[in-house]
Design a protein around this motif. Structure first.
Motif, PDB file in Angstrom:
ATOM      1  N   ALA A 270       1.401  -1.185  -0.389  1.00  0.00           N
ATOM      2  CA  ALA A 270      -0.139   0.031   0.160  1.00  0.00           C
ATOM      3  C   ALA A 270       1.050   1.244  -0.012  1.00  0.00           C
ATOM      4  O   ALA A 270       2.252   1.235   0.163  1.00  0.00           O
ATOM      5  N   GLU A 271       0.455   2.523  -0.627  1.00  0.00           N
ATOM      6  CA  GLU A 271       0.790   3.994  -0.132  1.00  0.00           C
ATOM      7  C   GLU A 271       1.706   3.497   0.885  1.00  0.00           C
ATOM      8  O   GLU A 271       1.375   3.674   1.990  1.00  0.00           O
ATOM      9  N   GLN A 272       3.219   4.326   1.369  1.00  0.00           N
ATOM     10  CA  GLN A 272       4.170   4.648   2.048  1.00  0.00           C
ATOM     11  C   GLN A 272       3.367   6.348   2.511  1.00  0.00           C
ATOM     12  O   GLN A 272       3.392   6.986   1.702  1.00  0.00           O
ATOM     13  N   PRO A 273       3.671   5.941   3.761  1.00  0.00           N
ATOM     14  CA  PRO A 273       3.127   7.239   4.430  1.00  0.00           C
ATOM     15  C   PRO A 273       4.313   8.376   3.864  1.00  0.00           C
ATOM     16  O   PRO A 273       5.343   8.143   3.619  1.00  0.00           O
ATOM     17  N   THR A 274       3.702   9.545   3.725  1.00  0.00           N
ATOM     18  CA  THR A 274       4.908  10.829   3.879  1.00  0.00           C
ATOM     19  C   THR A 274       5.567  10.628   4.581  1.00  0.00           C
ATOM     20  O   THR A 274       7.327  11.618   4.641  1.00  0.00           O
ATOM     21  N   THR A 275       5.208  11.279   5.545  1.00  0.00           N
ATOM     22  CA  THR A 275       6.287  11.255   7.004  1.00  0.00           C
ATOM     23  C   THR A 275       6.282   9.546   7.915  1.00  0.00           C
ATOM     24  O   THR A 275       5.678   9.208   7.881  1.00  0.00           O
ATOM     25  N   GLY A 276       7.020   9.896   8.357  1.00  0.00           N
ATOM     26  CA  GLY A 276       7.331   8.461   9.950  1.00  0.00           C
ATOM     27  C   GLY A 276       7.858   7.332   9.226  1.00  0.00           C
ATOM     28  O   GLY A 276       7.858   6.025  10.337  1.00  0.00           O
ATOM     29  N   GLN A 277       7.637   6.725   7.571  1.00  0.00           N
ATOM     30  CA  GLN A 277       8.356   5.884   7.781  1.00  0.00           C
ATOM     31  C   GLN A 277       9.406   6.328   6.789  1.00  0.00           C
ATOM     32  O   GLN A 277       9.209   7.229   5.758  1.00  0.00           O
ATOM     33  N   PHE A 278      10.650   5.397   6.732  1.00  0.00           N
ATOM     34  CA  PHE A 278      12.064   5.877   5.863  1.00  0.00           C
ATOM     35  C   PHE A 278      12.167   4.166   4.657  1.00  0.00           C
ATOM     36  O   PHE A 278      12.878   3.003   5.911  1.00  0.00           O
ATOM     37  N   TRP A 279      10.894   3.377   4.103  1.00  0.00           N
ATOM     38  CA  TRP A 279      11.396   2.286   3.972  1.00  0.00           C
ATOM     39  C   TRP A 279      13.578   1.810   3.931  1.00  0.00           C
ATOM     40  O   TRP A 279      14.078   1.341   3.219  1.00  0.00           O
ATOM     41  N   CYS A 280      13.495   3.142   3.356  1.00  0.00           N
ATOM     42  CA  CYS A 280      15.545   2.883   2.861  1.00  0.00           C
ATOM     43  C   CYS A 280      15.628   4.676   3.264  1.00  0.00           C
ATOM     44  O   CYS A 280      15.634   5.447   3.617  1.00  0.00           O
ATOM     45  N   LYS A 281      16.743   4.272   4.737  1.00  0.00           N
ATOM     46  CA  LYS A 281      17.013   4.810   5.596  1.00  0.00           C
ATOM     47  C   LYS A 281      18.193   6.096   5.459  1.00  0.00           C
ATOM     48  O   LYS A 281      18.854   4.314   6.498  1.00  0.00           O
ATOM     49  N   VAL A 282      18.579   6.307   5.310  1.00  0.00           N
ATOM     50  CA  VAL A 282      19.882   6.644   5.658  1.00  0.00           C
ATOM     51  C   VAL A 282      20.329   7.473   7.084  1.00  0.00           C
ATOM     52  O   VAL A 282      19.806   8.769   7.417  1.00  0.00           O
ATOM     53  N   GLU A 283      21.124   6.739   7.274  1.00  0.00           N
ATOM     54  CA  GLU A 283      21.387   6.946   9.070  1.00  0.00           C
ATOM     55  C   GLU A 283      22.452   7.844   8.787  1.00  0.00           C
ATOM     56  O   GLU A 283      24.241   7.394   8.188  1.00  0.00           O
ATOM     57  N   GLN A 284      22.827   9.142   9.509  1.00  0.00           N
ATOM     58  CA  GLN A 284      24.023  10.180   9.750  1.00  0.00           C
ATOM     59  C   GLN A 284      24.650   9.841  11.298  1.00  0.00           C
ATOM     60  O   GLN A 284      23.687   9.890  11.985  1.00  0.00           O
ATOM     61  N   VAL A 285      25.378   9.497  10.679  1.00  0.00           N
ATOM     62  CA  VAL A 285      26.986   9.454  12.672  1.00  0.00           C
ATOM     63  C   VAL A 285      27.659  10.511  12.587  1.00  0.00           C
ATOM     64  O   VAL A 285      28.817  10.095  10.964  1.00  0.00           O
ATOM     65  N   THR A 286      27.574  11.552  13.236  1.00  0.00           N
ATOM     66  CA  THR A 286      28.703  11.761  13.471  1.00  0.00           C
ATOM     67  C   THR A 286      30.193  11.620  14.331  1.00  0.00           C
ATOM     68  O   THR A 286      29.362  10.725  15.455  1.00  0.00           O
TER      69      THR A 286
END
Length: 269
Positions: A35-51
């Motif tokens: 079904a449609e992915q919500p525009t917010t709250g979900q990242f089926w591909c999520k780029v994690e940024q770590v400093t």
């Protein structure tokens, strides 16, 4: 079975994969695959940024996290009524009709790659762009859009020996692998405070917990030294420079990278 291979040495943190996933699934209903992915709250591909590190030596690491389409998928174990199934090509799909109300599916993923859509009352995740693969595409959108080649779509048998399964779900045998992820590093600068100058060309040694030398390096034209690709453990940084007192500093790289900053040498009296 295909595997997504992520090469950290090629990633520039453009977030293209994350945005492409949103573009493909937000506002688009690909039922019965998803079904449609919500525009917010979900990242089926999520780029994690770590400093990593701290001033003056700071580095940023980017890592994509998505469903691993695992061999021992926890989401399949948690599902009832065949709500989660594996296709012949290995992609794992959550049926948006059968999975309705099954929050346990989302809660089961150790990588946090399965989300729960409260509005639709269903769990959702990356499908490997199964609808595109069925339409003749050779790769998912995240791989197709990667401008640097950091993401590739390869046969499982072709995964390089040095690559490791996605750590967040490694025990489940995910079909997402990482390679060239930077290991620990230690940084410092040798300085002569009396003349306010850096010390160039000085030999700096790195010792392990047993006092065995594991590496040595000369300070550069800025008085800096960098030990890279280190195992996670405690070290000692030592230097003997003519005209100065010897130094031996603790550098515990067990949990994080070490920035020693300016190390002021004392002249021998």
């Amino acid at each position: 079975m295909k595997t997504i291979l992520f090469d950290a040495s090629l990633c520039n943190g453009c977030y293209g994969c994350q945005m492409a996933c949103k573009d493909e699934h937000c506002g688009n209903d690909w039922s019965p695959i998803a079904a449609e992915q919500p525009t917010t709250g979900q990242f089926w591909c999520k780029v994690e940024q770590v400093t990593r590190g701290k001033l003056p030596e700071v580095k940023v690491q980017y890592t994509p996290v998505m469903c691993g389409h695992c061999e021992n998928a926890a989401c399949m174990e948690a599902a009832t009524d065949g709500a989660v199934y594996r296709r012949e090509d290995g992609l794992i799909i959550i049926d948006p009709v059968k999975a309705k109300g099954q929050k346990a599916i989302a809660e089961s993923c150790p990588a946090g790659a399965v989300y729960y859509n409260d509005a639709l009352d269903i769990p959702q995740k990356c499908t490997g762009c199964a609808h595109l693969i069925d339409d003749g595409w050779e790769v998912p959108r995240c791989v197709d859009v990667c401008a640097t080649g950091a993401l590739t779509y390869i046969d499982e048998k072709d995964v390089p020996a040095e690559a490791v399964p996605m750590p967040a779900a490694s025990e489940l045998h995910p079909h997402v692998h990482y390679m060239n992820v930077p290991k620990r590093w230690i940084y410092g600068v040798l300085v002569d405070r009396s003349i306010n100058e850096v010390v160039i060309g000085a030999t700096v040694k790195l010792l392990d917990a047993e006092g065995t030398e594991v590496a040595r390096i000369a300070t550069d034209e800025f008085g800096e030294f960098r030990f890279k690709e280190l195992d996670e453990q405690a070290y000692t940084v030592a230097a003997s420079v003519d005209g100065y007192e010897d130094i031996a500093l603790s550098a515990d790289a067990t949990d994080k990278d070490v920035v020693l900053g300016d190390i002021f040498l004392s002249a021998v009296a």
